[in-house]
Design an enzyme around this catalytic site. Structure first.
Site, PDB file in Angstrom:
ATOM      1  N   LYS A 112       0.725  -1.340  -0.012  1.00  0.00           N
ATOM      2  CA  LYS A 112      -0.020  -0.047  -0.101  1.00  0.00           C
ATOM      3  C   LYS A 112       1.119   1.279   0.209  1.00  0.00           C
ATOM      4  O   LYS A 112       0.677   2.339  -0.825  1.00  0.00           O
ATOM      5  CB  LYS A 112      -0.817   0.080   1.303  1.00  0.00           C
ATOM      6  CG  LYS A 112      -2.098  -1.015   0.826  1.00  0.00           C
ATOM      7  CD  LYS A 112      -3.012  -0.892   2.423  1.00  0.00           C
ATOM      8  CE  LYS A 112      -4.020  -1.846   2.498  1.00  0.00           C
ATOM      9  NZ  LYS A 112      -4.812  -1.997   3.788  1.00  0.00           N
ATOM     10  N   LYS A 193      -4.813 -10.996  -6.283  1.00  0.00           N
ATOM     11  CA  LYS A 193      -5.990 -11.386  -5.385  1.00  0.00           C
ATOM     12  C   LYS A 193      -7.157 -10.234  -5.670  1.00  0.00           C
ATOM     13  O   LYS A 193      -7.009  -9.264  -6.192  1.00  0.00           O
ATOM     14  CB  LYS A 193      -5.472 -10.947  -3.961  1.00  0.00           C
ATOM     15  CG  LYS A 193      -6.597 -11.228  -2.784  1.00  0.00           C
ATOM     16  CD  LYS A 193      -5.973 -10.630  -1.436  1.00  0.00           C
ATOM     17  CE  LYS A 193      -6.064  -9.046  -1.492  1.00  0.00           C
ATOM     18  NZ  LYS A 193      -5.558  -8.378  -0.335  1.00  0.00           N
ATOM     19  N   LYS A 196     -10.943  -5.150  -3.043  1.00  0.00           N
ATOM     20  CA  LYS A 196     -12.021  -3.986  -3.153  1.00  0.00           C
ATOM     21  C   LYS A 196     -11.710  -2.711  -3.730  1.00  0.00           C
ATOM     22  O   LYS A 196     -12.159  -1.877  -4.467  1.00  0.00           O
ATOM     23  CB  LYS A 196     -12.395  -3.593  -1.666  1.00  0.00           C
ATOM     24  CG  LYS A 196     -13.099  -4.674  -1.083  1.00  0.00           C
ATOM     25  CD  LYS A 196     -13.961  -3.795   0.153  1.00  0.00           C
ATOM     26  CE  LYS A 196     -13.835  -4.960   1.712  1.00  0.00           C
ATOM     27  NZ  LYS A 196     -12.674  -4.574   2.331  1.00  0.00           N
TER      28      LYS A 196
HETATM   29  P1  TYM Z   1     -10.474  -6.687   4.397  1.00  0.00           P
HETATM   30  O1  TYM Z   1     -11.799  -5.726   4.554  1.00  0.00           O
HETATM   31  O2  TYM Z   1      -9.321  -6.499   3.363  1.00  0.00           O
HETATM   32  O3  TYM Z   1     -11.081  -8.101   3.983  1.00  0.00           O
HETATM   33  C1  TYM Z   1     -12.130  -8.707   5.020  1.00  0.00           C
HETATM   34  C2  TYM Z   1     -12.044 -10.269   4.911  1.00  0.00           C
HETATM   35  O4  TYM Z   1     -12.032 -10.920   3.551  1.00  0.00           O
HETATM   36  C3  TYM Z   1     -10.866 -11.617   3.360  1.00  0.00           C
HETATM   37  N1  TYM Z   1     -10.587 -11.227   2.055  1.00  0.00           N
HETATM   38  C4  TYM Z   1     -10.291 -12.342   1.053  1.00  0.00           C
HETATM   39  N2  TYM Z   1     -10.300 -13.708   1.143  1.00  0.00           N
HETATM   40  C5  TYM Z   1     -10.376 -14.462   0.193  1.00  0.00           C
HETATM   41  N3  TYM Z   1     -10.011 -14.148  -1.086  1.00  0.00           N
HETATM   42  C6  TYM Z   1      -9.820 -12.699  -1.406  1.00  0.00           C
HETATM   43  N4  TYM Z   1      -9.731 -12.186  -2.642  1.00  0.00           N
HETATM   44  C7  TYM Z   1     -10.141 -11.681  -0.077  1.00  0.00           C
HETATM   45  N5  TYM Z   1     -10.093 -10.461  -0.187  1.00  0.00           N
HETATM   46  C8  TYM Z   1     -10.384 -10.278   1.235  1.00  0.00           C
HETATM   47  C9  TYM Z   1      -9.732 -11.048   4.279  1.00  0.00           C
HETATM   48  O5  TYM Z   1      -8.728 -11.831   4.515  1.00  0.00           O
HETATM   49  C10 TYM Z   1     -10.552 -10.744   5.468  1.00  0.00           C
HETATM   50  O6  TYM Z   1     -10.701 -11.949   6.289  1.00  0.00           O
HETATM   51  N6  TYM Z   1      -7.294  -5.884   8.058  1.00  0.00           N
HETATM   52  C11 TYM Z   1      -8.563  -6.586   7.709  1.00  0.00           C
HETATM   53  C12 TYM Z   1      -9.846  -6.227   8.686  1.00  0.00           C
HETATM   54  C13 TYM Z   1      -9.472  -6.363  10.101  1.00  0.00           C
HETATM   55  C14 TYM Z   1      -9.731  -7.674  10.947  1.00  0.00           C
HETATM   56  C15 TYM Z   1      -9.356  -7.157  12.318  1.00  0.00           C
HETATM   57  C16 TYM Z   1      -9.738  -8.740  10.455  1.00  0.00           C
HETATM   58  C17 TYM Z   1      -9.298  -5.270  10.992  1.00  0.00           C
HETATM   59  N7  TYM Z   1      -9.339  -5.730  12.226  1.00  0.00           N
HETATM   60  C18 TYM Z   1      -9.374  -7.864  13.161  1.00  0.00           C
HETATM   61  C19 TYM Z   1      -9.857  -9.780  11.505  1.00  0.00           C
HETATM   62  C20 TYM Z   1      -9.608  -9.467  12.775  1.00  0.00           C
HETATM   63  C21 TYM Z   1      -8.861  -6.170   6.489  1.00  0.00           C
HETATM   64  O7  TYM Z   1      -8.526  -5.083   5.897  1.00  0.00           O
HETATM   65  O8  TYM Z   1      -9.959  -6.943   5.971  1.00  0.00           O
END
Ligand code: TYM
Length: 328
Positions: A112, A193, A196
């Site tokens: 990022k 991957k 969003k």
């Molecule tokens: P975020 O918002 O990017 O994604 C949310 C969840 O979706 C999963 N994910 C995917 N799984 C499979 N294939 C993909 N292409 C894919 N893209 C996203 C992510 O692994 C995630 O589980 N930092 C985290 C948010 C967060 C969080 C936490 C998670 C903040 N605090 C505490 C767990 C516990 C994030 O940006 O997820």
């Protein structure tokens, strides 16, 4: 007592089938066996600039998607991170015991920050805030997609270091990855991957895409120059389509192979599209119902924050006491 599950999603962009298959779907399935808390992490979202009115809208939209997917707020609080001040407070306390070198090594940070001309300090601290999200509730299990594994390892390192310095304080959280769908790839480029933040009409399938759009996106998905599915020589695009089907259909590896081996790509895509359309249909129907009643949604968010606040406050107080910070 049931073990505690904690996970979260950033309210940015449109939630897509990667978020669903990697995380949300499993949260719903885990609800009966765990005491769960699910977060909408708006404080993480603002580590990169978000248009304020848009962010507010996305927070409620994300909450509505959680409920539409089957999260029952009576069982599992749906918490907007910023409503619980302890997250930010614990983050500060933990930044004081976290070496900067650990944060600079995070691949998501490197990725990022390389795309920005100048970066906010929040982007570097991002994983400490994530560790605080998890540790503040003393969570036992964190169900996430594969891209969050490194942040979870860091969370355990942060907890271990704190426990070693100040005495046993934090529960060590385990990472739970799905067996199928831990990393859904972009439809337009299966080397990347599904994300969003990636632009392009053919990249991701949004959870709210209408069936005609889902079909169109999948029919245009990148495959390779082979005529049909060859399990001995499979490109990443075809493998991704099969993974998407399997994650929605729940078929075993043997069922998948027996059905799809040798199938021409056009037919494969049609079947994958129908599996996705059928898999998202109930979510989309419930989403329409939930968003028709914004007052209900807001009450869920308010009450959820109230329910978890005492847990968060107790942890912050304990951490302060351990560190010798004045608690009055
Ligand atoms: P975020 O918002 O990017 O994604 C949310 C969840 O979706 C999963 N994910 C995917 N799984 C499979 N294939 C993909 N292409 C894919 N893209 C996203 C992510 O692994 C995630 O589980 N930092 C985290 C948010 C967060 C969080 C936490 C998670 C903040 N605090 C505490 C767990 C516990 C994030 O940006 O997820």
């Amino acid at each position: 007592m049931k073990p505690r599950v904690l996970s979260g999603i950033q309210p940015t962009g449109s939630l897509h089938i990667g978020n669903y298959l990697g995380a949300l779907k499993h949260w719903v399935q885990m609800q009966p066996d765990y005491e769960s808390i699910f977060l909408i992490v708006d404080l993480h979202a603002i580590t990169l600039y978000q248009e304020p009115a848009e962010l507010l809208k996305k927070i409620e939209q994300t909450a509505a998607i959680f409920l539409a997917a089957g999260i029952d707020p009576k069982q599992s609080p749906v918490v907007v991170q910023s409503l619980v001040p302890g997250h930010a407070e614990l983050t500060w306390l933990l930044t004081c015991t976290t070496p900067v070198g650990w944060l600079e090594r995070m691949t998501q940070y490197k990725d990022k920050s390389s795309k920005q001309e100048s970066i906010g300090d929040g982007l570097l601290q991002y994983p400490v805030l994530m560790a605080a999200d998890i540790l503040i509730y003393q969570a036992n299990v964190v169900p996430v997609g594969d891209d969050q594994s490194q942040h979870l390892e860091l969370t355990r390192d942060i907890a271990q270091r704190f426990n070693a310095l100040y005495g046993d304080t934090f529960v060590m959280p385990a990472t739970k990855l799905p067996t199928v769908g831990a990393r859904i790839m972009g439809l337009d480029d299966p080397a990347k991957k599904m994300s969003k933040s990636t632009e392009g009409p053919g990249h991701a399938i949004s959870l709210l895409d209408p069936p005609s759009v889902i079909r169109k996106k999948i029919m245009r998905a990148t495959t390779d120059s082979l005529p049909g599915v060859d399990y001995d020589d499979m490109g990443a695009g075809v493998a991704n389509l099969l993974t998407i089907h399997q994650a929605f259909s729940g078929w075993t590896d043997d069922q998948m192979k027996a059905h799809f081996a040798g199938m021409r790509y056009g037919d494969l895509k049609k079947q994958v599209a129908e599996a996705v359309v059928a898999g998202l249909e109930p979510l989309q129907a419930r989403y329409a119902e939930i968003t028709a009643d914004p007052a209900y949604l807001r009450s869920v968010l308010r009450e959820s924050a109230q329910r978890v606040m005492p847990i968060a406050e107790a942890t912050v107080r304990l951490v302060k006491q351990r560190m010798g910070v004045y608690v009055g």
